[in-house]
Scaffold this motif. Sequence first.
Motif, mmCIF file in Angstrom:
data_model
loop_
_atom_site.group_PDB
_atom_site.id
_atom_site.type_symbol
_atom_site.label_atom_id
_atom_site.label_comp_id
_atom_site.label_asym_id
_atom_site.label_seq_id
_atom_site.Cartn_x
_atom_site.Cartn_y
_atom_site.Cartn_z
ATOM 1 N N PRO A 129 0.830 -1.206 0.000
ATOM 2 C CA PRO A 129 0.000 0.000 0.000
ATOM 3 C C PRO A 129 0.864 1.257 0.000
ATOM 4 C CG PRO A 129 -0.063 -1.072 2.142
ATOM 5 C CD PRO A 129 0.687 -1.978 1.213
ATOM 6 N N LEU A 130 0.317 2.302 -0.574
ATOM 7 C CA LEU A 130 1.035 3.567 -0.645
ATOM 8 C C LEU A 130 1.354 4.048 0.766
ATOM 9 C CD1 LEU A 130 2.085 5.668 -2.620
ATOM 10 C CD2 LEU A 130 -0.063 6.892 -2.355
ATOM 11 N N GLY A 131 2.571 4.432 0.986
ATOM 12 C CA GLY A 131 3.002 4.902 2.294
ATOM 13 C C GLY A 131 3.620 3.826 3.167
ATOM 14 N N ALA A 132 3.576 2.566 2.713
ATOM 15 C CA ALA A 132 4.200 1.480 3.482
ATOM 16 C C ALA A 132 5.717 1.634 3.395
ATOM 17 C CB ALA A 132 3.778 0.128 2.920
ATOM 18 N N PRO A 133 6.428 1.276 4.462
ATOM 19 C CA PRO A 133 7.885 1.409 4.411
ATOM 20 C C PRO A 133 8.481 0.441 3.390
ATOM 21 C CG PRO A 133 7.227 0.257 6.391
ATOM 22 C CD PRO A 133 5.977 0.722 5.721
ATOM 23 N N PRO A 134 9.569 0.839 2.732
ATOM 24 C CA PRO A 134 10.221 -0.061 1.785
ATOM 25 C C PRO A 134 10.657 -1.349 2.489
ATOM 26 C CG PRO A 134 11.155 2.137 1.656
ATOM 27 C CD PRO A 134 10.243 2.126 2.828
ATOM 28 N N THR A 135 10.687 -2.429 1.749
ATOM 29 C CA THR A 135 11.017 -3.739 2.310
ATOM 30 C C THR A 135 12.347 -3.717 3.045
ATOM 31 O OG1 THR A 135 9.821 -4.811 0.535
ATOM 32 C CG2 THR A 135 11.390 -6.158 1.730
ATOM 33 N N TYR A 136 13.330 -3.067 2.472
ATOM 34 C CA TYR A 136 14.665 -3.096 3.056
ATOM 35 C C TYR A 136 14.822 -2.190 4.274
ATOM 36 C CZ TYR A 136 16.089 -5.613 -1.097
ATOM 37 O OH TYR A 136 16.201 -6.540 -2.096
ATOM 38 N N SER A 137 13.801 -1.407 4.607
ATOM 39 C CA SER A 137 13.932 -0.497 5.749
ATOM 40 C C SER A 137 13.371 -1.091 7.037
ATOM 41 C CB SER A 137 13.203 0.813 5.442
ATOM 42 O OG SER A 137 11.809 0.593 5.402
ATOM 43 N N THR A 138 12.948 -2.333 7.010
ATOM 44 C CA THR A 138 12.296 -2.938 8.170
ATOM 45 C C THR A 138 13.316 -3.530 9.147
ATOM 46 O OG1 THR A 138 12.098 -5.054 7.046
ATOM 47 C CG2 THR A 138 10.275 -3.498 6.777
ATOM 48 N N PRO A 139 12.922 -3.702 10.391
ATOM 49 C CA PRO A 139 13.799 -4.353 11.361
ATOM 50 C C PRO A 139 14.164 -5.791 10.962
ATOM 51 C CG PRO A 139 12.032 -3.216 12.504
ATOM 52 C CD PRO A 139 11.719 -3.154 11.036
ATOM 53 N N ALA A 140 13.294 -6.453 10.200
ATOM 54 C CA ALA A 140 13.596 -7.818 9.751
ATOM 55 C C ALA A 140 14.827 -7.832 8.842
ATOM 56 C CB ALA A 140 12.394 -8.414 9.021
ATOM 57 N N THR A 141 14.987 -6.805 8.029
ATOM 58 C CA THR A 141 16.159 -6.720 7.155
ATOM 59 C C THR A 141 17.421 -6.474 7.969
ATOM 60 O OG1 THR A 141 14.791 -5.871 5.356
ATOM 61 C CG2 THR A 141 17.164 -5.523 5.175
ATOM 62 N N LEU A 142 17.331 -5.597 8.950
ATOM 63 C CA LEU A 142 18.483 -5.351 9.815
ATOM 64 C C LEU A 142 18.858 -6.620 10.567
ATOM 65 C CD1 LEU A 142 20.564 -3.445 11.061
ATOM 66 C CD2 LEU A 142 18.832 -2.815 12.761
ATOM 67 N N ALA A 143 17.866 -7.340 11.076
ATOM 68 C CA ALA A 143 18.138 -8.601 11.780
ATOM 69 C C ALA A 143 18.783 -9.618 10.845
ATOM 70 C CB ALA A 143 16.852 -9.161 12.365
ATOM 71 N N LEU A 144 18.316 -9.677 9.605
ATOM 72 C CA LEU A 144 18.906 -10.601 8.632
ATOM 73 C C LEU A 144 20.364 -10.241 8.368
ATOM 74 C CD1 LEU A 144 18.714 -12.904 6.574
ATOM 75 C CD2 LEU A 144 17.861 -11.214 4.926
ATOM 76 N N ALA A 145 20.657 -8.965 8.195
ATOM 77 C CA ALA A 145 22.023 -8.532 7.922
ATOM 78 C C ALA A 145 22.951 -8.881 9.088
ATOM 79 C CB ALA A 145 22.055 -7.025 7.658
ATOM 80 N N LEU A 146 22.527 -8.576 10.291
ATOM 81 C CA LEU A 146 23.365 -8.856 11.459
ATOM 82 C C LEU A 146 23.524 -10.357 11.690
ATOM 83 C CD1 LEU A 146 22.090 -6.064 13.862
ATOM 84 C CD2 LEU A 146 24.160 -6.073 12.446
ATOM 85 N N LEU A 147 22.461 -11.110 11.457
ATOM 86 C CA LEU A 147 22.534 -12.560 11.607
ATOM 87 C C LEU A 147 23.451 -13.174 10.555
ATOM 88 C CD1 LEU A 147 21.491 -14.954 13.241
ATOM 89 C CD2 LEU A 147 19.568 -15.083 11.659
ATOM 90 N N ALA A 148 23.407 -12.648 9.335
ATOM 91 C CA ALA A 148 24.300 -13.144 8.283
ATOM 92 C C ALA A 148 25.762 -12.851 8.633
ATOM 93 C CB ALA A 148 23.937 -12.522 6.934
ATOM 94 N N LEU A 149 26.028 -11.690 9.190
ATOM 95 C CA LEU A 149 27.403 -11.361 9.586
ATOM 96 C C LEU A 149 27.889 -12.286 10.702
ATOM 97 C CD1 LEU A 149 27.226 -7.458 9.522
ATOM 98 C CD2 LEU A 149 28.303 -8.964 7.846
ATOM 99 N N LEU A 150 27.048 -12.498 11.705
ATOM 100 C CA LEU A 150 27.403 -13.389 12.808
ATOM 101 C C LEU A 150 27.619 -14.819 12.310
ATOM 102 C CD1 LEU A 150 27.703 -13.913 15.891
ATOM 103 C CD2 LEU A 150 25.252 -14.410 15.874
#
Length: 142
Positions: A3-24
Amino acid sequence: MPPLGAPPTYSTPATLALALLALLTSLWHFTLGALDYSRAGRYVGLGLILLAGLTLVYGVLMLIRYAEARDAMGDPHPRTPMYITPHEGRVPVTGVGLGVGLLLADVAFAVASQTFAGHVAGVVLAVLLARQALKIRPERGE
């Protein structure tokens, strides 16, 4: 389409968690690959190190995408829409593929009794990585 106004997929906490988990996960598997290099054989250890390296690159790219998406959310005049990019569907598949590859390697090493406890922990990290990658899948439109 979100929907219009929804945050972009990559801006969510799930993406940050994925990035940090991949690094670990990548750092953990680098260590295991170095230990297995001397115990299990040169090529076997290098294979795990290579897979860990790909996971490290994936984590860094996800972290960059997260930072870019968060920055773009504050742009008063966006130049392009941040919805439905071609790579949005491939990123979770890549994360799941890396997680499954690491999982298979860890199971093989654990069965061969190479650093058993370390590879069991690696299995847990690989499963978490694959599960987190599935969480960022874009919704199917119409």
